[in-house]
Design a protein around this motif. Structure first.
Motif, PDB file in Angstrom:
ATOM      1  N   ILE A   1     -12.476 -61.702 -12.737  1.00 33.50           N
ATOM      2  CA  ILE A   1     -12.037 -61.040 -11.517  1.00 33.50           C
ATOM      3  C   ILE A   1     -12.217 -59.534 -11.643  1.00 33.50           C
ATOM      4  O   ILE A   1     -12.662 -58.872 -10.721  1.00 33.50           O
ATOM      5  N   HIS A   2     -11.877 -58.965 -12.813  1.00 39.30           N
ATOM      6  CA  HIS A   2     -12.015 -57.515 -13.027  1.00 39.30           C
ATOM      7  C   HIS A   2     -13.472 -57.098 -12.851  1.00 39.30           C
ATOM      8  O   HIS A   2     -13.777 -56.138 -12.182  1.00 39.30           O
ATOM      9  N   HIS A   3     -14.380 -57.850 -13.477  1.00 34.07           N
ATOM     10  CA  HIS A   3     -15.799 -57.524 -13.402  1.00 34.07           C
ATOM     11  C   HIS A   3     -16.347 -57.693 -11.984  1.00 34.07           C
ATOM     12  O   HIS A   3     -17.208 -56.961 -11.546  1.00 34.07           O
ATOM     13  N   SER A   4     -15.830 -58.655 -11.272  1.00 28.77           N
ATOM     14  CA  SER A   4     -16.332 -58.967  -9.941  1.00 28.77           C
ATOM     15  C   SER A   4     -15.658 -58.156  -8.838  1.00 28.77           C
ATOM     16  O   SER A   4     -15.940 -58.359  -7.669  1.00 28.77           O
ATOM     17  N   ALA A   5     -14.785 -57.246  -9.196  1.00 30.44           N
ATOM     18  CA  ALA A   5     -14.002 -56.502  -8.199  1.00 30.44           C
ATOM     19  C   ALA A   5     -14.888 -55.778  -7.192  1.00 30.44           C
ATOM     20  O   ALA A   5     -14.514 -55.615  -6.034  1.00 30.44           O
ATOM     21  N   GLY A   6     -16.044 -55.352  -7.610  1.00 34.77           N
ATOM     22  CA  GLY A   6     -16.935 -54.660  -6.687  1.00 34.77           C
ATOM     23  C   GLY A   6     -17.452 -55.543  -5.564  1.00 34.77           C
ATOM     24  O   GLY A   6     -17.955 -55.055  -4.561  1.00 34.77           O
ATOM     25  N   LEU A   7     -17.312 -56.841  -5.713  1.00 36.28           N
ATOM     26  CA  LEU A   7     -17.798 -57.769  -4.697  1.00 36.28           C
ATOM     27  C   LEU A   7     -16.711 -58.163  -3.708  1.00 36.28           C
ATOM     28  O   LEU A   7     -16.965 -58.909  -2.775  1.00 36.28           O
ATOM     29  N   LEU A   8     -15.489 -57.696  -3.934  1.00 39.04           N
ATOM     30  CA  LEU A   8     -14.350 -58.210  -3.202  1.00 39.04           C
ATOM     31  C   LEU A   8     -13.815 -57.236  -2.168  1.00 39.04           C
ATOM     32  O   LEU A   8     -13.913 -56.034  -2.313  1.00 39.04           O
TER      33      LEU A   8
ATOM     34  N   ALA B   1     -15.849 -57.016 -21.803  1.00 37.92           N
ATOM     35  CA  ALA B   1     -15.921 -58.481 -21.850  1.00 37.92           C
ATOM     36  C   ALA B   1     -15.873 -58.988 -23.293  1.00 37.92           C
ATOM     37  O   ALA B   1     -15.226 -60.002 -23.583  1.00 37.92           O
ATOM     38  N   VAL B   2     -16.521 -58.284 -24.204  1.00 31.83           N
ATOM     39  CA  VAL B   2     -16.511 -58.675 -25.615  1.00 31.83           C
ATOM     40  C   VAL B   2     -15.083 -58.612 -26.168  1.00 31.83           C
ATOM     41  O   VAL B   2     -14.617 -59.549 -26.832  1.00 31.83           O
ATOM     42  N   SER B   3     -14.379 -57.527 -25.883  1.00 33.37           N
ATOM     43  CA  SER B   3     -13.005 -57.396 -26.383  1.00 33.37           C
ATOM     44  C   SER B   3     -12.081 -58.438 -25.762  1.00 33.37           C
ATOM     45  O   SER B   3     -11.221 -59.005 -26.442  1.00 33.37           O
ATOM     46  N   ARG B   4     -12.259 -58.718 -24.452  1.00 31.41           N
ATOM     47  CA  ARG B   4     -11.433 -59.754 -23.816  1.00 31.41           C
ATOM     48  C   ARG B   4     -11.733 -61.121 -24.412  1.00 31.41           C
ATOM     49  O   ARG B   4     -10.819 -61.928 -24.620  1.00 31.41           O
ATOM     50  N   GLU B   5     -12.978 -61.396 -24.702  1.00 31.70           N
ATOM     51  CA  GLU B   5     -13.336 -62.677 -25.305  1.00 31.70           C
ATOM     52  C   GLU B   5     -12.708 -62.813 -26.692  1.00 31.70           C
ATOM     53  O   GLU B   5     -12.209 -63.880 -27.060  1.00 31.70           O
ATOM     54  N   ASN B   6     -12.720 -61.735 -27.471  1.00 34.13           N
ATOM     55  CA  ASN B   6     -12.072 -61.763 -28.786  1.00 34.13           C
ATOM     56  C   ASN B   6     -10.582 -62.060 -28.641  1.00 34.13           C
ATOM     57  O   ASN B   6     -10.014 -62.847 -29.400  1.00 34.13           O
ATOM     58  N   LEU B   7      -9.958 -61.428 -27.656  1.00 33.21           N
ATOM     59  CA  LEU B   7      -8.530 -61.646 -27.412  1.00 33.21           C
ATOM     60  C   LEU B   7      -8.271 -63.090 -26.960  1.00 33.21           C
ATOM     61  O   LEU B   7      -7.295 -63.710 -27.375  1.00 33.21           O
TER      62      LEU B   7
ATOM     63  N   ALA C   1     -10.876 -75.893 -11.428  1.00 32.43           N
ATOM     64  CA  ALA C   1      -9.731 -75.506 -10.611  1.00 32.43           C
ATOM     65  C   ALA C   1      -9.105 -74.253 -11.197  1.00 32.43           C
ATOM     66  O   ALA C   1      -8.820 -74.197 -12.381  1.00 32.43           O
ATOM     67  N   PHE C   2      -8.940 -73.236 -10.376  1.00 34.23           N
ATOM     68  CA  PHE C   2      -8.322 -71.994 -10.805  1.00 34.23           C
ATOM     69  C   PHE C   2      -7.040 -71.817 -10.021  1.00 34.23           C
ATOM     70  O   PHE C   2      -7.023 -71.906  -8.810  1.00 34.23           O
ATOM     71  N   ASN C   3      -5.955 -71.572 -10.720  1.00 32.11           N
ATOM     72  CA  ASN C   3      -4.677 -71.365 -10.072  1.00 32.11           C
ATOM     73  C   ASN C   3      -4.412 -69.877  -9.911  1.00 32.11           C
ATOM     74  O   ASN C   3      -4.361 -69.162 -10.889  1.00 32.11           O
ATOM     75  N   PHE C   4      -4.244 -69.475  -8.671  1.00 32.46           N
ATOM     76  CA  PHE C   4      -3.968 -68.051  -8.393  1.00 32.46           C
ATOM     77  C   PHE C   4      -2.575 -67.926  -7.835  1.00 32.46           C
ATOM     78  O   PHE C   4      -2.106 -68.642  -7.051  1.00 32.46           O
TER      79      PHE C   4
ATOM     80  N   GLU D   1      -6.409 -67.373 -18.889  1.00 33.79           N
ATOM     81  CA  GLU D   1      -5.999 -66.246 -18.052  1.00 33.79           C
ATOM     82  C   GLU D   1      -6.743 -64.973 -18.434  1.00 33.79           C
ATOM     83  O   GLU D   1      -7.172 -64.219 -17.561  1.00 33.79           O
ATOM     84  N   ILE D   2      -6.896 -64.737 -19.723  1.00 34.50           N
ATOM     85  CA  ILE D   2      -7.610 -63.546 -20.191  1.00 34.50           C
ATOM     86  C   ILE D   2      -9.054 -63.584 -19.710  1.00 34.50           C
ATOM     87  O   ILE D   2      -9.588 -62.595 -19.217  1.00 34.50           O
ATOM     88  N   ARG D   3      -9.679 -64.743 -19.842  1.00 35.73           N
ATOM     89  CA  ARG D   3     -11.067 -64.854 -19.397  1.00 35.73           C
ATOM     90  C   ARG D   3     -11.196 -64.687 -17.880  1.00 35.73           C
ATOM     91  O   ARG D   3     -12.116 -64.044 -17.394  1.00 35.73           O
ATOM     92  N   LEU D   4     -10.279 -65.279 -17.132  1.00 35.21           N
ATOM     93  CA  LEU D   4     -10.327 -65.144 -15.665  1.00 35.21           C
ATOM     94  C   LEU D   4     -10.036 -63.716 -15.227  1.00 35.21           C
ATOM     95  O   LEU D   4     -10.631 -63.228 -14.259  1.00 35.21           O
ATOM     96  N   THR D   5      -9.149 -63.035 -15.926  1.00 37.08           N
ATOM     97  CA  THR D   5      -8.887 -61.636 -15.622  1.00 37.08           C
ATOM     98  C   THR D   5     -10.171 -60.842 -15.759  1.00 37.08           C
ATOM     99  O   THR D   5     -10.487 -60.000 -14.937  1.00 37.08           O
ATOM    100  N   GLY D   6     -10.925 -61.144 -16.796  1.00 35.55           N
ATOM    101  CA  GLY D   6     -12.207 -60.478 -16.981  1.00 35.55           C
ATOM    102  C   GLY D   6     -13.178 -60.796 -15.864  1.00 35.55           C
ATOM    103  O   GLY D   6     -13.873 -59.924 -15.359  1.00 35.55           O
TER     104      GLY D   6
END
Length: 175
Positions: free
Chosen positions: A130-137, A102-108, A172-175, A123-128
């Motif tokens: 969704i990536h982090h929350s993948a265990g809930l999906l 998350a730190v590296s994605r935030e820097n990016l 609003a998030f566009n997917f 998009e970078i932040r949302l990817t993070g």
């Protein structure tokens, strides 16, 4: 929690961790003292040491990639920063602690904001997220349904993102 543990590391591996960490700490001190040229040199030495002893895709090497990326970001050397931050993100998304990724994605994302590309930063932040929350999906859910599942999860609301349950209707998030 992910941990990277090597049982009975070789002399080269243990030296890479010890020496690389010392170099990273010295680089951080140089950065804090405003000596950015020395900080850059020390970060590059740390990277060389860790790549040689641990490999290009080790989480400890990614720490050094991120540190140099942050230094270049501070100096507005955006192309060089992006190169190292992308390496760090690629490793940390797969290996190591979720917080480090998350730190590296935030820097990016901050780099993209400096370039004026707010859409890409989002998009970078949302990817993070969704990536982090993948265990809930569930793999069968559509992206919009997945986001709803993540928002309704008590685990997300209570520990990771307590503010989202109050703001979700405004974003609003566009997917």
């Amino acid at each position: 929690m992910n941990m990277d543990i090597t049982v009975n590391p070789s002399l080269l591996q243990s030296d890479a961790v010890r020496t690389g960490s010392q170099l990273n700490n010295q680089a951080l001190a140089a950065t804090r003292n405003g000596d950015l040229a020395t900080a850059e040199r020390l970060n590059l030495e740390a990277i060389a040491t860790k790549e040689r002893g641990l490999g290009l895709d080790h989480p400890t090497t990614a720490l050094s990639y991120n540190a140099l990326g942050e230094l270049y970001l501070k100096q507005k050397r955006l192309d060089e920063a992006e190169n190292y931050l992308m390496k760090a993100v690629a490793i940390r998304n797969v290996k190591g602690a979720a917080f480090d990724a998350a730190v590296s994605r935030e820097n990016l994302a901050q780099l993209q904001e400096l370039r004026g590309d707010l859409v890409k930063a989002k998009e970078i932040r949302l990817t993070g997220f969704i990536h982090h929350s993948a265990g809930l999906l569930s793999a069968r859910q559509t992206p919009k349904r997945r986001f709803s599942t993540v928002l309704s999860s008590s685990k997300v609301q209570n520990s990771y993102y307590p503010h989202i349950k109050y703001r979700a209707h405004k974003v609003a998030f566009n997917f």
